[in-house]
Design a protein around this motif. Structure first.
Motif, short mmCIF file in Angstrom:
data_model
loop_
_atom_site.label_atom_id
_atom_site.label_comp_id
_atom_site.label_asym_id
_atom_site.label_seq_id
_atom_site.Cartn_x
_atom_site.Cartn_y
_atom_site.Cartn_z
N VAL A 167 0.84 -1.20 0.00
CA VAL A 167 0.00 0.00 0.00
C VAL A 167 0.88 1.26 0.00
CG1 VAL A 167 -1.75 1.32 1.26
CG2 VAL A 167 -1.91 -1.17 1.13
N ASP A 168 1.97 1.23 0.78
CA ASP A 168 2.90 2.36 0.79
C ASP A 168 3.47 2.63 -0.60
OD1 ASP A 168 2.70 3.09 3.45
OD2 ASP A 168 4.30 1.74 4.11
N GLU A 169 3.77 1.55 -1.32
CA GLU A 169 4.30 1.70 -2.68
C GLU A 169 3.24 2.30 -3.60
OE1 GLU A 169 5.57 -2.24 -3.56
OE2 GLU A 169 7.43 -2.09 -2.39
N GLN A 170 1.99 1.86 -3.43
CA GLN A 170 0.90 2.44 -4.23
C GLN A 170 0.74 3.93 -3.94
OE1 GLN A 170 -2.87 0.11 -4.41
NE2 GLN A 170 -1.72 -1.49 -3.36
N ILE A 171 0.87 4.29 -2.67
CA ILE A 171 0.75 5.71 -2.28
C ILE A 171 1.88 6.51 -2.91
CG2 ILE A 171 0.97 7.31 -0.33
CD1 ILE A 171 -0.57 5.25 1.35
N THR A 172 3.10 5.98 -2.87
CA THR A 172 4.24 6.68 -3.45
C THR A 172 4.05 6.88 -4.95
OG1 THR A 172 5.76 5.80 -1.78
CG2 THR A 172 6.74 6.58 -3.84
N LEU A 173 3.62 5.84 -5.64
CA LEU A 173 3.39 5.94 -7.09
C LEU A 173 2.27 6.94 -7.41
CD1 LEU A 173 3.67 2.18 -8.14
CD2 LEU A 173 5.27 4.02 -8.71
N THR A 174 1.22 6.92 -6.60
CA THR A 174 0.10 7.85 -6.84
C THR A 174 0.53 9.29 -6.57
OG1 THR A 174 -1.43 6.08 -6.17
CG2 THR A 174 -2.32 8.32 -6.27
N GLU A 175 1.34 9.50 -5.55
CA GLU A 175 1.85 10.84 -5.27
C GLU A 175 2.74 11.34 -6.41
OE1 GLU A 175 1.91 10.89 -0.37
OE2 GLU A 175 3.66 10.16 -1.47
N GLN A 176 3.56 10.44 -6.95
CA GLN A 176 4.41 10.82 -8.09
C GLN A 176 3.55 11.15 -9.31
OE1 GLN A 176 6.95 7.39 -8.43
NE2 GLN A 176 8.35 8.08 -6.84
N PHE A 177 2.50 10.36 -9.52
CA PHE A 177 1.59 10.62 -10.64
C PHE A 177 0.91 11.97 -10.47
CE2 PHE A 177 -2.86 10.36 -12.17
CZ PHE A 177 -2.61 10.29 -13.54
N LYS A 178 0.46 12.26 -9.25
CA LYS A 178 -0.20 13.54 -8.97
C LYS A 178 0.75 14.71 -9.24
CE LYS A 178 -2.07 16.37 -5.24
NZ LYS A 178 -2.34 16.48 -3.79
#
Length: 402
Positions: A167-178
């Motif tokens: 989940v942390d990795e998904q959050i990091t990827l989503t933050e980078q996408f944002k």
């Protein structure tokens, strides 16, 4: 029954001194640091994968040498337990290398130490730099099951931890996408094919560039007040209360006003105020979403009230999160930002689409924020689950089959 309560018959109550050896790191001098050699593992390197290393080229005792899979325990300033997996390195002082004795699973010990450090952190020394002594750690009693059960417990807890990491990795990827999406939307807009060069770079032809002074109704510093434990019916927002462009109303301290003001109402948080930190974590901001007539903003913050006939408030809040904004701060203040002021904010130039496009841009970015919020909630639930599992499994309250 043992001195720490009831445990299963097959388990033993043992002090941590009997289940592992604790080796404190080497006291490297700054004069010994080099730009190459063997990396020195400091607490910063444990807390952030992006923290830079100092290196060492001299002689050392082999007990300070680290390899992958070592348990490390930081006991001063930042308390925590870690598994080192970044190759050959040397251990700095204020960190223990933990070596389990025979018939103690390294993976099980890792989780036991997590719980022990959590308990010790409640009784640490120091008000600003917390630490505990080696003797305190070694006297701490733990419940020790037979080795096969240790291994099974560690396996279950590692599985829970893996889910949190995913989940942390998904959050990091989503933050980078944002971050990338904000940059594109705030410079290229939606569906434009014709662009013009401006003082802040290339933007769509239909857009304007405006300074904040042209877009705001008012801008001013906060009020001087001090936090208190007494219920004064007044709360205060401080720079330290702003996290991820939000704040938690329930965690704001009560306050006492320490300067005379006849116009106190202007310092309350009102719907659609933008509040920006001018010191501390310089530049971070929030958008106030409702009138809060008992919450003041402190003197190290700045309030901006925008003219809403030209500005969509969610749009401008995204601007204050964007790389465009942070680049402006860095370029104006240099690499060491200490504070910002009203003239600086007034002079900031903003790419300004028409209101309908501002609203569309904010709507697109809000969908990403919604995803981040869902992921954050999922992570919180998994952390609660893991904490419950640790409490049940490490005390024998719930037994595992082996």
């Amino acid at each position: 029954m043992t001195e720490i309560g009831e445990i299963p018959e097959e388990w033993e109550a043992k002090p941590l001194s009997k289940v592992a050896t604790y080796i404190n790191g080497m006291a490297f001098k700054p004069s010994e640091w080099r730009n190459s050699g063997i990396p020195i593992v400091r607490i910063e390197n444990l807390n952030s994968i992006n923290a830079s290393f100092n290196y060492y080229q001299g002689k050392f005792d082999s007990r300070y040498l680290l390899g992958n899979g070592e348990i490390l325990l930081s006991w001063s300033a930042s308390l925590g337990v870690y598994i080192w997996n970044r190759g050959k390195a040397l251990l700095n002082q204020h960190i223990f290398k933990v070596i389990p004795v025979e018939n103690v699973s390294k993976q099980f010990l890792f989780w036991v130490l997590h719980k022990a450090v959590e308990n010790l952190s409640q009784t640490t020394h120091g008000s600003t730099m917390k630490h505990f002594k080696k003797g305190q750690l070694e006297k701490t009693l733990i419940w020790l099951p037979p080795l096969p059960e240790q291994q099974k417990i560690a396996e279950i807890l590692a599985t829970a931890d893996d889910e949190i990491q995913k989940v942390d990795e998904q959050i990091t990827l989503t933050e980078q996408f944002k971050k990338g999406l904000m940059q594109r939307l705030l410079t290229r807009g939606i569906g434009h094919t014709r662009f013009k060069t401006t003082e802040i770079g290339e933007i769509p032809e239909e857009w304007d560039v405006k300074k904040i002074r042209e877009l705001r109704q008012n801008i001013y510093y906060g009020i001087t007040a001090k936090a208190t434990k007494e219920n004064t019916n007044l709360r205060m927002l401080r720079t330290t209360d702003i996290k991820n462009f939000k704040f938690d109303l329930n965690n704001l301290p009560f306050c006492q006003i320490t300067e005379k003001r006849s116009d106190l109402s202007k310092y309350f948080l009102k719907r659609n105020d933008i509040i920006i930190a001018r010191a501390g974590t310089v530049g971070v901001s929030i958008l106030v979403e409702e009138n809060l007539n008992n919450v003041l903003f402190g003197s190290y913050l700045i309030k901006i009230i925008f003219k809403q006939e030209t500005i969509d408030m969610p749009f401008i809040h995204y601007y204050f999160q964007s790389q465009l904004y942070w680049n402006n701060i860095s370029n104006a203040q240099g690499s060491t930002i200490k504070n910002i002021n009203l003239p600086f904010l007034n002079s900031l130039e903003i790419p300004l689409p028409p209101i309908p496009e501002q609203q569309k841009i904010a709507e697109i970015l809000s969908t990403v924020d919604n995803k981040l919020e869902l992921l954050g909630t999922k992570r919180d639930k998994l952390n609660v689950l893991k904490k419950g599992l640790m409490n049940d499994l490490l005390t024998g309250k719930v037994r595992v089959k082996v």
